[in-house]
Scaffold this motif. Structure first.
Motif, PDB file in Angstrom:
ATOM      1  N   CYS A 196      -3.820  10.149   3.534  1.00 35.74           N
ATOM      2  CA  CYS A 196      -4.366   9.225   2.530  1.00 35.74           C
ATOM      3  C   CYS A 196      -4.084   9.690   1.098  1.00 35.74           C
ATOM      4  N   SER A 254      -3.464  15.730  -0.534  1.00 32.28           N
ATOM      5  CA  SER A 254      -2.600  16.837  -0.973  1.00 32.28           C
ATOM      6  C   SER A 254      -1.693  16.409  -2.126  1.00 32.28           C
ATOM      7  N   ALA A 266       1.790   7.095  -2.715  1.00 34.96           N
ATOM      8  CA  ALA A 266       0.929   8.139  -2.137  1.00 34.96           C
ATOM      9  C   ALA A 266      -0.381   8.284  -2.909  1.00 34.96           C
TER      10      ALA A 266
HETATM   11  N1  LIG Z   1       8.236  14.257   0.885  1.00 38.19           N
HETATM   12  C1  LIG Z   1       7.709  13.050   1.099  1.00 38.19           C
HETATM   13  N2  LIG Z   1       8.484  11.967   1.226  1.00 38.19           N
HETATM   14  C2  LIG Z   1       7.963  10.738   1.432  1.00 38.19           C
HETATM   15  N3  LIG Z   1       6.632  10.491   1.522  1.00 38.19           N
HETATM   16  C3  LIG Z   1       5.813  11.523   1.414  1.00 38.19           C
HETATM   17  C4  LIG Z   1       6.287  12.864   1.209  1.00 38.19           C
HETATM   18  N4  LIG Z   1       5.216  13.675   1.144  1.00 38.19           N
HETATM   19  C5  LIG Z   1       4.137  12.888   1.306  1.00 38.19           C
HETATM   20  N5  LIG Z   1       4.491  11.598   1.466  1.00 38.19           N
HETATM   21  C6  LIG Z   1       3.593  10.445   1.641  1.00 38.19           C
HETATM   22  O1  LIG Z   1       2.393  10.712   0.977  1.00 38.19           O
HETATM   23  C7  LIG Z   1       1.308  10.339   1.820  1.00 38.19           C
HETATM   24  C8  LIG Z   1       0.132  11.200   1.476  1.00 38.19           C
HETATM   25  O2  LIG Z   1       0.383  12.510   1.927  1.00 38.19           O
HETATM   26  P1  LIG Z   1      -0.642  13.686   1.733  1.00 38.19           P
HETATM   27  O3  LIG Z   1       0.070  14.926   2.169  1.00 38.19           O
HETATM   28  O4  LIG Z   1      -1.199  13.657   0.358  1.00 38.19           O
HETATM   29  O5  LIG Z   1      -1.800  13.314   2.760  1.00 38.19           O
HETATM   30  P2  LIG Z   1      -3.144  14.092   3.044  1.00 38.19           P
HETATM   31  O6  LIG Z   1      -4.266  13.175   2.714  1.00 38.19           O
HETATM   32  O7  LIG Z   1      -3.120  15.411   2.366  1.00 38.19           O
HETATM   33  O8  LIG Z   1      -3.077  14.271   4.618  1.00 38.19           O
HETATM   34  P3  LIG Z   1      -3.497  15.522   5.538  1.00 38.19           P
HETATM   35  O9  LIG Z   1      -4.984  15.388   5.688  1.00 38.19           O
HETATM   36  O10 LIG Z   1      -2.775  15.284   6.812  1.00 38.19           O
HETATM   37  O11 LIG Z   1      -3.091  16.780   4.859  1.00 38.19           O
HETATM   38  C9  LIG Z   1       1.823  10.495   3.231  1.00 38.19           C
HETATM   39  O12 LIG Z   1       1.219   9.583   4.086  1.00 38.19           O
HETATM   40  C10 LIG Z   1       3.277  10.179   3.092  1.00 38.19           C
HETATM   41  O13 LIG Z   1       3.458   8.794   3.301  1.00 38.19           O
END
Ligand SMILES: Nc1ncnc2c1ncn2[C@@H]1O[C@H](COP(=O)(O)OP(=O)(O)OP(=O)(O)O)[C@@H](O)[C@H]1O
Ligand SMILES: [Mg+2]
Length: 325
Positions: free
Chosen positions: A46, A49, A24
């Protein structure tokens, strides 16, 4: 260089599932100075978070920080246990979460939720904690605070709920506030008010990390921007440099998508394709399958992040390294 409030170096965070390792966050480094606002942009999934949750020590099993360092005013956070992290969370570092409705307790009056943060971190009388709560609720622009103090989350509008979240995050005057998509669910007027509030916070010395899909929000608020793609920082620069001289094809795609929305053009410019599966990243550059400038090297070798000018870094084979000035 003066010490940064936050210094993240070569952070890797993964989730270990039956389908394999989901990477991640990969090799993310970022720094935020005192009173600086730093933005993180990138498409859904991406890793934005997960960077924030890693800093807060909130990555839960099956996820974990695999390696890297997170320094808050020189103190290493990755080696702290849960008890020590609890003392820091809400007091020195706080976070406004992406989902305000799920982050507030639906069965507790909002004033008491803010007040609880004060009582946990400081040995003050109930009355003093209440006064501090009323003051912060009013500082974030909540009208008729005495009545609102007694409201339950569902009795407030989305904008007011978000303000309560920000009040909760600000009440201990943290050194670092992380705001994860703080305005996504709000209308444009409330969004502008929240942006002004975060700016004011930074002007008073709090460092702010703002995460958003919305380049417009980032442009108004951030001093420096990190663009993330598939867990990596692919470009970082001051906000002026990034908008004036974007170099990574992904950043260019994001900017083109915004300008086509703003213009009268009937053709909405999008970046073709989707973010790759983080458990099966392509060999080479993660953006290569979607990149209109892809060369043979891009599908075989992962590009490094290189400096192209003062404070401007890019992870792309097309970009020529410039020695730091
Ligand atoms: N509990 C989990 N189990 C497995 N993979 C996870 C979990 N939480 C997040 N991920 C992985 O981490 C990646 C990144 O997630 P993240 O929430 O950081 O994305 P983001 O950039 O904040 O997206 P958004 O703009 O939708 O909030 C996700 O694509 C997912 O594959
Ligand atoms: Mg997110």
């Amino acid at each position: 260089m003066t010490q940064s409030t936050l210094e993240v170096s070569h952070l890797y965070t993964s989730f270990f599932s039956e389908r394999g390792e989901i990477k991640a966050v990969q090799d993310v480094s970022m720094r935020i100075g005192k009173g600086q606002v730093v933005g993180v942009v990138g498409e859904s999934g991406c890793g934005k978070s997960m960077v924030a949750r890693s800093i807060m020590g909130l990555i839960k099993k099956p996820g974990k920080i695999v390696s890297g360092s997170i320094l808050l005013d020189g103190q290493e956070l990755t080696s702290l246990g849960e008890n020590e992290l609890c003392k820091i969370r809400g007091k020195d570092v706080s976070m406004v979460f992406q989902e305000p409705m799920t982050s507030l307790n639906p069965t507790m009056r909002v004033g008491l939720q803010v007040q609880e943060v004060v009582s946990i971190h400081e040995n003050v009388s109930k009355e003093e904690a209440r006064q501090r709560t009323l003051a912060i609720l009013s500082a974030v622009g909540i009208p008729e605070v005495k009545e609102r103090y007694n409201a339950y989350p569902h009795e407030l509008s989305g904008g007011l709920r978000q303000r309560v979240m920000i009040a909760m995050a600000m009440v201990m005057r943290p050194r670092l506030l992380i705001a994860d998509e703080p305005t996504t669910a709000l209308d444009a007027t409330v969004e502008a008010q929240i942006i002004a509030l975060l700016r004011q916070l930074a002007d008073n010395g709090t460092s702010v990390l703002i995460i958003s899909h919305n380049l417009g929000v980032i442009a108004q608020l951030a001093d420096h921007v990190y663009v993330m793609y598939a867990g990596h920082v692919v470009e970082s620069a001051s906000v002026f440099e990034l908008f004036d001289n974007p170099l990574h094809p992904y950043t260019l795609g994001l900017l083109r998508a915004v300008s086509s929305l703003r213009s009268q053009s009937k053709v909405l410019q999008t970046i073709p394709g989707i973010v790759p599966n983080l458990a099966h990243l392509p060999v080479g550059c993660s953006f290569a399958p979607r990149c209109d400038k892809c060369m043979a090297r891009c599908t075989s070798t992962q590009p490094e992040l290189v400096a192209v000018g003062s404070g401007h870094e890019v992870r792309c084979h097309l970009t020529k390294r410039v020695d730091a000035q």
